[in-house]
Design a protein around this motif. Structure first.
Motif, mmCIF file in Angstrom:
data_model
loop_
_atom_site.group_PDB
_atom_site.id
_atom_site.type_symbol
_atom_site.label_atom_id
_atom_site.label_comp_id
_atom_site.label_asym_id
_atom_site.label_seq_id
_atom_site.Cartn_x
_atom_site.Cartn_y
_atom_site.Cartn_z
ATOM 1 N N THR A 645 38.404 49.212 51.279
ATOM 2 C CA THR A 645 38.865 47.887 51.672
ATOM 3 C C THR A 645 39.483 47.971 53.054
ATOM 4 O O THR A 645 39.859 49.041 53.531
ATOM 5 N N ASP A 666 46.670 44.373 44.782
ATOM 6 C CA ASP A 666 45.211 44.325 44.840
ATOM 7 C C ASP A 666 44.701 43.078 45.544
ATOM 8 O O ASP A 666 43.515 42.978 45.819
ATOM 9 N N GLY A 668 44.803 38.611 45.775
ATOM 10 C CA GLY A 668 44.276 37.559 44.916
ATOM 11 C C GLY A 668 42.870 37.158 45.337
ATOM 12 O O GLY A 668 42.226 37.777 46.195
ATOM 13 N N ASP A 669 42.395 36.065 44.725
ATOM 14 C CA ASP A 669 41.040 35.602 45.008
ATOM 15 C C ASP A 669 40.888 35.146 46.455
ATOM 16 O O ASP A 669 39.855 35.361 47.070
ATOM 17 N N ASN A 670 41.913 34.508 46.994
ATOM 18 C CA ASN A 670 41.835 33.988 48.354
ATOM 19 C C ASN A 670 42.813 34.708 49.280
ATOM 20 O O ASN A 670 43.373 34.105 50.191
ATOM 21 N N ASP A 671 43.019 35.994 49.036
ATOM 22 C CA ASP A 671 43.923 36.773 49.875
ATOM 23 C C ASP A 671 43.230 37.057 51.207
ATOM 24 O O ASP A 671 42.262 37.813 51.275
ATOM 25 N N GLU A 672 43.721 36.417 52.261
ATOM 26 C CA GLU A 672 43.065 36.565 53.559
ATOM 27 C C GLU A 672 43.279 37.933 54.170
ATOM 28 O O GLU A 672 42.583 38.320 55.110
ATOM 29 N N ARG A 675 39.672 42.533 52.579
ATOM 30 C CA ARG A 675 38.229 42.366 52.506
ATOM 31 C C ARG A 675 37.602 43.710 52.175
ATOM 32 O O ARG A 675 38.138 44.769 52.486
ATOM 33 N N ARG A 676 36.446 43.655 51.513
ATOM 34 C CA ARG A 676 35.729 44.870 51.161
ATOM 35 C C ARG A 676 34.928 45.349 52.368
ATOM 36 O O ARG A 676 34.424 44.551 53.161
ATOM 37 N N THR A 781 44.213 26.214 49.183
ATOM 38 C CA THR A 781 43.322 26.827 48.192
ATOM 39 C C THR A 781 42.488 27.942 48.806
ATOM 40 O O THR A 781 42.665 29.108 48.471
#
Length: 1314
Positions: A645, A666, A668-672, A675-676, A781
Motif C-alpha cells: 500500500t 487499515d 476505511g472505504d473512502n480513506d483518501e 491506496r493499493r 461521502t
C-alpha cells in the motif's frame, strides 16, 4: 533508480606482519577478520585495532619458512569455533579460536589448488594437484573423489527431439551461411591465467560449479556438480572464458568473464552450462584483467576486482574494485574504487560480509584493512516549489542519468539526458538552495567535483532537426573543482552535501576509528578551481548520514549507533550539538537508520529514519514497522509498505501519535490517505506542488500514480482560491467526481458562480459538470475532509442540491449570454430533479420560431439534436406530445428515428378531434389520467359514460366529484359509483354518507346497517320513513350486531326505544354487567320480577367468576415470580464464572447477563430472521415467539417478566368492573360476597404492587450504562462497555425491561365493606 552511497568507511593500519595477506574470511558471529599470509593466520578486529588471536603456520611446518608457501583457501566455521585453511602443499588445517592451536585434519600428497565450503558448512570441496575433486563432510570424512575433467556432459544432457537437420532450419539474420559455418576453434586461456581451478557454490548448497583448464583445448570449461559429487552439466565451449567464477546466491546465474575480440564482458551461465546474458566492462579488450567476481549475500551487488594488464612508467599497475547492480535488465556501474598504482595500497584480499549484505572488506598488500558500508539511496532534487523539476540522478559509471519527472516519465535505463564525465562517479548531490535545486554536483573517483546547472534557456523553445520540441533541457557543466582534502584511500570523502553555491559539506575519517571529521569545503582564494577545507569539525562518532531541510536550513547528522546531531553550519565556527525536542530532551534513534529525512510535524521539526528492518522512526518514537520506502514532499509524508500500500499523510494536521494511529489503521472505504500499489513498489520521487508520485517496481520499471490525498489537497487549495478551471481540468483528467466543485464549499460556489462560468468558458465543460450533478454530498461521502480540516457548513434550504445548482447556473447564464450558453441552459432544465422537459422543448420551439442573429448562437436543429442526446427520444416525443403543440411534436419526431408511418396517422387523427377531447386522448395516451379526466369533463353529455368508465378504471372518484356540480345528475352517478368502490374497500359507513347526501336513502340505509352505524341508520330509516314494524325489525337486527360486538348499552337503547322490548333491553344490560342501567330500566318499566329471576343470579355468578379469576391470576403471578428469582440467580452465577475464566470477550458470557437476552442476539434471537415484517401484528407475533416460558430457555427470564407484566396489567384494569359489581352486591344485601371480593382484589393488588421492585429492579433500567467503581473488576467493566455498544433487539424487548404503571388513583373500594 537507486545509487550505492557510502555510509561509512573504517580504515585500520594497526595490523602488520611478515609477508603479505593471501586469504581473507569474516567471522560471522564477531565480525572480526581472519587473514592468512605466507607465514601465519591472524584474527583481527578492525574496529579496535587489536589482534584477537594468531598462530604461526611456518612453526608447525604447514608452510615453508622462506615465505614461498601459499594458502589456497580459508573459511570460518562458526559451529566448530574454528577456521579451516588449506595450503598448496596439501594440508588441511583447523585453527581453534579459543586455544589458538593448529590441527592438521588431513593431507593430500599431490597438493591442493583450492578449497571451498558449502554455504551451510556441511560439505567441503577440495581440488588437488592431480586434477581431481575430493568431497568431504564437515568432520572431514571423504564422500567421493572424481576427476575434474569428464568426457560425459552430465545428467542434464540435452535431448534431441528431432526437429530436422541444421541445414534445413531457419537461422534468422545470420542467413543460410550459418548452416555451413563450421564450429569456431576455442582459443586457449590467456597467459596471465593462473591455471588453478575455481570452485563456487550455489546459495542453497545443492550444486557447485568448477572452472578448470580443459586438457584438450587449453581453454576454461565450467562443470556443475551436485552435493553427491555427480556431474550435472558441462558448459558449452566459450572462447575467451577467464578464471573468475562466482555463483549468484539467489541461484539462477553463474557469473564469469569473457574476453571478446572487441570487448571485455561479464557473462552469465545457467546451471545447464548455457550462456544467459552479459554486460560489457568499461575497458578495452586488453586493458584490464578480472582477478575475481564476488556477489554479495543478497545478490543485489556484483563486485568486480580488476587490475591493469600493462604497468605504467613506474612499473606499477592500477587496481580497481567496481560495484555493479542491475535494474530493468540494465547493468549499472554504481561505484568504482580506484586504489592507484602503489602496489602496497593495492588490495590482495576482497570479500563481502556474510551478515551485512552491503559491507565490503578489503585488505591491502601492506596489511591495511578497509571496511566499506554502503547503503541504497535515491538522489532526488530537494526543492519544494514549482521551479523544482523533480530530477532524479542515477549513477552509471562515468555517466549520470538524469530524469526530469516534472516534464516526462522516462523508464530506466533510459533517461531525460545524460551527463558524461571524465571519471567514474562516486556520489551525486543536488544544491539545497531554494529556486536552484535542479543544479547538481558529482564527486568522481579522481577526487574532483563537477558542478552542473541549467543553461541560459535561449534554446528552450527551439525545435530539433527532426522537428521534435525538447521538453527537458539538459544540464550544462559549469565548473570542475579539485578537492584538496587528503585521501589515503578510495572514497576518503563521503556524504557530500551541497549547501550553497560555494559551500560543500563532506565527511572523512576522524583521528580515531570511532570518530569522524566534518569538512566545510569552499573554493580557494588563490585557485578558484580547488576546494579547500575552510573548517574541520570533529564528531565523536562515525557519521553515516547527512541530511538538509530546505524549509528550515537545518542539517542533521546520524551516527552509526543511531545518535542524532545538529550541525550549526552557518556560524563562523561550525559546531555540532545534540538534537533536542521542544522540552529540551535529547532525542536519538533507537537503532541506526539507512534513510533519513527532516520534516515538520505539528510545527516541531523531526528527523525521520527508516531502518533496514522496515521500521520507521520519528526521533525516538517508532511510527510503523512495515515500511519499505518513504519520502517527504511539501507538507506530506508518503510511504510504501510491505503490505503493498501507499499512504500519504498531511504532517501539519497530525501529531506523532496521530501518525502512529494513522499508520496502524487499515483505512476505511473512502480513506483518501491509502491506496493499493503493486507488490514491491518503492517511492522514487514526488513532484513538488503536483499530485504525481513516481514508483519503481522490483524489476525496475516505473509507474506514476496520482495519490488521492495529494490530488484532493491540491483541489481544495485551488477551490479555496477560486481556481475553478484548474480544478475542473484536474478532476476531469483524474476522474474525480465533479460534484466536489460545489460540495467543497457550496456558499462560495454560489457566490462566485459567474466566475465559475467564465473560467470554464467551454459549453461542453459546463454541460459535463451539469450532467454529473447528483444529490450526494461527495465532500462527506466519497472525499471526506481530514478530521482536522474546518467543516464547510451547507446552506439550509428546502430545495435539493441539483435544483439549486441548476437554477443558479441558468440564472447566471441567462444574464450573461443566453445565446452562447443556450445548450447549457437546456441542460439545467433537463437535469433538475423533476426534469422540465416541456420548458426545454418550448425554448427550442421559440428558438425555431425566432432564430437569433447573434454570432455563435445555436440553431433550433442543433439544440433539438443536443436535447435528444440528453433525453431518450421516446420520452422527449411523449413530453412534446404533452404540450399539445403539434409543430413541436413534428419537430421532435423528424429528428428521431421514428418512422413517419408510425406517428403521422396518429397525429392526423388527433388534429381532427374537438380540442378538449383531443387533449383527453393525448393525456390518456400518455397515461396522465387526472388531466385526461379534467379535459373529458368539458366534452359534454355524450362523453359522460366514457368519463365514468375512466373513473372506475383509474379510481379517480374524488377528482371526478370535484369536476361536476353537486346538484347534477352526473354528480349522483359518480357518487353511487364511488359508494360501490367504498363498499368493496370495507368502508361502508363512508359509502352510506355519500349515498345519503346524493339522495339514495335506501342504499344508504343498507350501507349504514352493514357497518353497525346505528344512529345514521335510524336517521335514514325515519327520513324514508319506514313503517313501525320494519323500524322495530331494523332495531332488532342492529341490536343483535351490537351485542356481538359487546356494545350492550347501545343494543339496550335500540331494543328499548325503537323495538319497544324492555325485557330484552334489560337482559342485554345484565349480560354486559351494566348493573345500574339495568336497574334503571327495571324500575322505569316496573319489571321488578326480573330482579329476582335474572339480576340477582347474574350478580352471584359474576361474583363467582371474578373470585375464581383473581385466584388463578394470583397463583400464576406467584409461581412466575418465584421462578424468576431462581433463573436470575442461576444466570448471575454462570456469568461471573465465565467472566473469571475467559474474560469479557467470551462469546457466551453475554447470555448470562441480566439484559443479555434483550441486548444481544442469542440463538433464539436469530431464529425468526426469515419471518416477514409486513405488519405490526406479524412482528409482535414473531417477537413473542422469542420469549419462551420453557424452563432452561436462554430468554426464560424475559418471558417471565413479560408474563408477570401482562398479569399485573390485566388485574389492574379490573378496578372499574369490580367497583360496579361491589355496589350491586351491597344493594341486594350480598354483603359477605362483596366483602370477600373486595378483600381478595385488594390483597391481589397489594401483592402485585409489592412485587414490582423485585421483578423490575431499578438497576435493570440502567444496565446499559458502564459499570465502574471501587468494586468493579477489569472484566466486569469490559463486559459492561461491550454490552453498552450492542443495540436493543426490539421495541417489545425494551418494554419488557419497564415495569407497568398501576392506576392507584382510581377509587374502587366501598367504605361500607371495610
Amino acid at each position: 533508480m537507486r545509487n550505492l552511497k557510502l555510509l561509512k568507511s573504517l580504515r585500520s593500519s594497526e595490523l602488520q606482519g611478515p609477508g603479505s595477506p593471501q586469504c581473507l574470511s569474516v567471522r560471522a558471529d564477531t565480525g572480526s577478520l581472519l587473514v592468512a599470509s605466507h607465514y601465519s593466520i591472524t584474527e583481527y578486529d578492525p574496529r579496535t585495532g587489536q589482534v584477537v588471536s594468531e598462530a604461526s603456520l611456518t612453526a608447525e611446518g604447514f608452510l615453508p619458512e622462506d615465505g614461498t608457501g601459499t594458502v589456497v583457501g580459508l573459511q570460518d566455521l562458526a559451529e566448530l569455533e574454528s577456521a579451516c585453511l588449506a595450503t598448496v602443499g596439501g594440508d588441511v588445517v583447523l585453527f581453534n579460536f579459543n586455544t589458538c592451536q593448529l590441527e592438521c585434519v588431513g593431507s593430500v600428497d599431490s597438493g591442493l589448488t583450492s578449497m571451498s565450503w558449502s554455504p551451510d558448512e556441511e560439505l567441503v570441496v577440495l581440488t588437488t594437484g592431480q586434477e581431481t575433486i575430493i568431497m568431504m563432510t564437515k568432520e572431514f570424512e571423504p564422500i567421493t573423489e572424481v576427476g575434474i575433467h569428464q568426457d560425459d556432459f552430465g545428467e542434464g544432457k540435452f535431448i534431441t527431439v528431432g526437429w530436422g537437420k541444421k541445414e534445413t532450419q531457419f537461422h534468422g539474420s545470420e542467413g543460410k551461411q550459418a548452416a555451413q559455418r563450421k564450429t569456431q576453434q576455442v582459443q586457449p586461456a590467456t597467459a596471465w591465467d593462473d591455471r588453478r581451478p575455481r570452485v563456487t557454490w550455489r546459495g542453497d548448497g545443492q550444486l557447485f560449479a568448477v572452472s578448470a583448464i580443459c586438457l584438450q583445448t587449453g581453454a576454461r570449461k565450467v562443470r556443475v556438480w551436485n552435493r553427491e559429487g555427480v556431474l550435472q552439466a558441462t558448459s558449452e565451449p566459450v572462447n575467451g572464458l577467464e578464471q573468475a567464477l562466482c555463483w549468484k546466491p539467489s541461484g539462477n546465474l553463474i557469473a564469469s568473464t569473457q574476453r571478446h575480440p572487441n570487448k571485455h564482458s561479464v557473462v552469465f551461465m545457467e546451471k545447464n552450462g548455457l550462456l544467459h546474458g552479459d554486460f560489457t566492462l568499461p575497458f578495452s579488450k586488453d586493458q584490464a584483467k578480472v582477478k575475481d567476481l564476488l556477489w554479495n549475500s543478497d545478490s543485489t551487488v556484483l563486485a568486480v576486482w580488476l587490475e591493469d594488464m600493462t604497468a605504467g612508467e613506474d612499473k606499477q599497475v592500477n587496481t580497481h574494485i567496481q560495484l555493479w547492480a542491475v535494474g530493468n535488465y540494465h547493468w549499472y556501474l554504481k561505484q568504482n574504487l580506484d586504489f592507484g598504482r602503489d602496489s602496497q595500497k593495492a588490495p590482495v584480499c576482497v570479500c563481502w560480509d556474510p551478515e551485512r549484505p552491503l559491507r565490503l572488506h578489503v585488505v591491502t598488500r601492506s596489511w591495511t584493512s578497509i571496511t566499506y558500508d554502503w547503503g541504497w539511496t535515491t538522489e532526488r532534487s530537494p526543492g519544494l516549489d514549482a521551479t523544482d523539476n523533480a530530477c532524479v540522478a542515477v549513477i552509471d559509471g562515468d555517466k549520470i542519468l538524469v530524469t526530469n519527472f516534472r516534464q516526462c516519465v522516462v523508464p530506466p535505463p533510459m533517461c531525460s539526458f545524460e551527463l558524461q564525465l571524465s571519471s567514474p562517479v562516486n556520489q551525486v548531490t543536488f544544491l539545497c538552495r531554494p529556486q536552484s535545486t535542479n543544479q547538481l554536483a558529482a564527486l568522481t573517483s579522481d577526487s574532483q567535483i563537477s558542478v552542473y546547472s541549467q543553461d541560459s534557456g535561449e534554446q528552450a523553445d527551439k525545435k530539433s532537426a527532426d522537428g521534435f520540441r525538447m521538453m527537458s533541457r539538459p544540464l550544462a557543466l559549469q565548473k570542475t573543482f579539485r578537492v584538496s582534502a587528503p585521501h589515503e584511500q578510495p572514497l576518503a570523502l563521503w556524504q557530500l552535501l551541497w549547501l550553497e553555491d560555494q559551500l560543500f559539506v563532506g565527511v572523512s575519517s576522524g583521528l580515531l576509528p570511532t570518530s569522524s571529521t566534518l569538512l566545510m569545503l569552499h573554493p580557494a582564494h588563490d585557485a578558484d578551481d580547488t576546494l579547500t577545507v575552510r573548517s574541520e569539525t570533529e564528531v565523536d562518532g562515525v557519521v553515516v548520514s547527512l541530511v538538509h531541510c530546505s524549509q528550515t536550513g537545518t542539517v542533521a547528522l546520524q551516527l552509526e549507533d543511531g545518535q542524532i546531531r545538529k550541525l550549526r553550519w552557518n556560524l563562523p565556527e561550525p559546531s555540532v550539538e545534540d538534537w533536542r525536542d521542544f522540552s529540551g530532551c535529547i532525542i536519538n534513534f533507537p537503532v541506526p537508520c539507512v534513510q533519513t529525512a527532516l520534516c515538520s510535524i505539528s510545527g516541531e521539526e523531526y528527523l525521520l529514519g527508516l531502518t533496514d528492518r522496515s521500521h520507521l522512526y520519528a526521533g525516538d518514537t517508532e511510527l510503523a514497522s512495515n515500511i519499505s520506502s518513504f519520502a517527504v514532499c511539501n507538507d506530506f509524508l508518503l510511504i510504501t509498505t510491505n503490505s503493498h500500500t501507499c499512504r500519504c499523510l498531511q504532517l501539519s494536521t497530525l501529531s506523532v501519535k496521530g501518525l502512529q494511529a494513522a499508520l496502524a489503521s487499515d483505512g476505511g472505504d473512502n480513506d483518501e490517505t491509502l491506496r493499493r500499489v503493486e507488490r514491491g513498489s518503492r517511492i522514487v520521487t514526488v513532484v513538488p506542488q503536483d499530485t504525481r508520485v513516481i514508483l519503481q517496481m522490483p524489476r525496475g520499471n516505473l509507474e506514476t500514480v496520482h495519490h488521492r490525498a495529494l490530488v484532493l489537497a491540491q483541489l481544495r487549495e485551488w477551490l479555496d482560491s477560486l481556481r475553478f478551471k484548474d480544478s475542473f481540468e484536474c478532476m476531469r483528467k483524474l476522474r474525480i467526481n465533479l460534484n466536489l466543485l460545489y460540495d467543497h464549499n457550496p456558499k462560495v460556489f454560489l457566490e462566485n458562480i459567474e466566475t465559475f462560468i467564465t473560467q470554464l468558458g467551454s459549453i461542453s465543460n459546463i454541460n459535463l459538470f451539469l450532467t454529473e450533478l447528483k444529490e450526494e454530498d461527495t465532500a462527506s461521502t466519497m472525499y471526506p475532509r481530514p478530521e482536522t480540516a474546518p467543516v464547510q457548513t451547507q446552506p439550509v434550504s428546502v430545495q435539493k442540491k441539483v435544483d439549486i445548482v441548476c437554477d443558479a447556473l441558468r440564472s447566471a447564464m441567462e444574464s450573461m449570454d443566453p445565446n452562447k450558453f443556450f445548450l447549457s441552459i437546456l441542460t439545467t432544465h433537463v437535469k433538475k430533479t423533476v426534469p422540465e422537459l416541456e420548458t426545454a422543448l418550448q425554448k427550442v420551439h421559440e428558438l425555431r420560431e425566432n432564430p437569433p442573429d447573434a454570432p455563435g448562437a445555436v440553431s433550433a436543429e442543433e439544440a433539438l439534436k443536443y436535447l435528444l442526446f440528453l433525453v431518450n427520444v421516446n420520452d422527449l416525443y411523449e413530453h412534446s406530445l404533452g404540450t399539445y403543440d403539434f409543430d413541436l411534436v413534428l419537430m421532435v419526431a423528424e429528428k428521431s428515428q421514428k418512422d413517419p408511418k408510425e406517428y403521422l396517422p396518429f397525429l392526423n387523427m388527433l388534429k381532427s378531434l374537438e380540442p378538449n377531447y383531443q387533449r383527453y386522448t393525448i393525456d390518456k395516451h400518455l397515461k396522465r389520467y387526472r388531466k385526461a379526466l379534467h379535459h373529458l369533463s368539458k366534452c359534454g353529455e355524450e362523453h359522460f359514460s366514457e368519463a365514468l368508465q375512466l373513473v372506475k378504471e383509474q379510481k379517480l372518484h374524488s377528482e371526478a366529484l370535484r369536476l361536476y356540480p353537486a346538484d347534477g345528475v352526473h354528480y349522483k352517478a359518480l357518487s353511487c359509483v364511488y359508494a360501490e368502490h367504498l363498499m368493496e374497500q370495507q368502508q361502508a359507513e363512508q359509502a352510506g354518507l355519500l349515498l345519503w347526501r346524493c339522495g339514495e336513502p335506501a342504499s344508504a340505509l343498507q350501507a349504514f346497517a352493514s357497518s353497525s352505524s346505528w344512529r345514521n341508520a335510524i336517521c335514514v330509516a325515519q327520513q324514508i320513513p319506514l313503517p313501525p314494524d320494519q323500524l322495530a325489525l331494523l332495531a332488532r337486527d342492529l341490536a343483535e350486531k351490537l351485542t356481538e360486538q359487546r356494545r350492550f348499552s347501545e343494543a339496550a337503547l335500540l331494543l328499548d326505544q325503537y323495538a319497544k322490548d324492555c325485557e330484552e333491553a334489560i337482559l342485554a344490560l345484565i349480560t354486559g354487567s351494566v348493573w345500574e342501567e339495568a336497574l334503571r330500566l327495571i324500575y322505569m318499566h316496573n319489571r321488578q320480577d326480573i330482579t329476582e329471576t335474572n339480576l340477582k343470579p347474574a350478580l352471584l355468578e359474576a361474583f363467582s367468576t371474578q373470585t375464581a379469576f383473581l385466584e388463578a391470576q394470583v397463583a400464576t403471578f406467584t409461581r412466575h415470580r418465584t421462578r424468576l428469582a431462581v433463573v436470575r440467580e442461576q444466570k448471575e452465577k454462570a456469568r461471573l464464572d465465565m467472566l473469571d475464566e475467559d474474560g469479557p470477550d467470551c462469546p457466551d458470557a453475554e447470555l448470562y447477563s441480566e439484559a443479555s437476552s434483550v441486548m444481544t442476539g442469542s440463538k433464539y434471537s436469530q431464529s425468526n430472521s426469515r419471518i416477514s415484517s409486513r405488519s405490526s401484528k406479524n412482528r409482535r407475533k414473531a417477537e413473542r415467539k422469542k420469549l419462551s416460558l420453557k424452563e432452561g430457555s436462554p430468554m426464560e427470564d424475559k418471558a417471565l417478566m413479560y408474563a408477570l407484566g401482562e398479569i399485573l396489567t390485566t388485574v389492574d384494569k379490573m378496578r372499574e368492573e369490580v367497583h360496579g359489581l361491589l355496589k350491586a352486591l351491597v344493594l341486594f344485601q350480598f354483603d359477605k360476597q362483596a366483602e370477600k371480593l373486595q378483600l381478595a382484589y385488594d390483597e391481589a393488588l397489594q401483592m402485585m404492587e409489592a412485587a414490582v421492585p423485585e421483578v423490575w429492579p431499578e438497576g435493570l433500567q440502567n444496565s446499559q450504562a458502564p459499570l465502574t467503581g471501587p468494586n468493579s473488576t477489569a472484566n466486569s467493566i469490559m463486559a459492561s462497555f461491550q454490552q453498552q455498544q450492542r443495540p436493543v433487539a426490539s421495541q417489545q424487548a425494551a418494554e419488557v425491561m419497564t415495569a407497568p404503571k398501576m392506576r392507584n388513583g382510581i377509587k374502587w373500594k366501598l367504605a361500607v365493606l371495610m
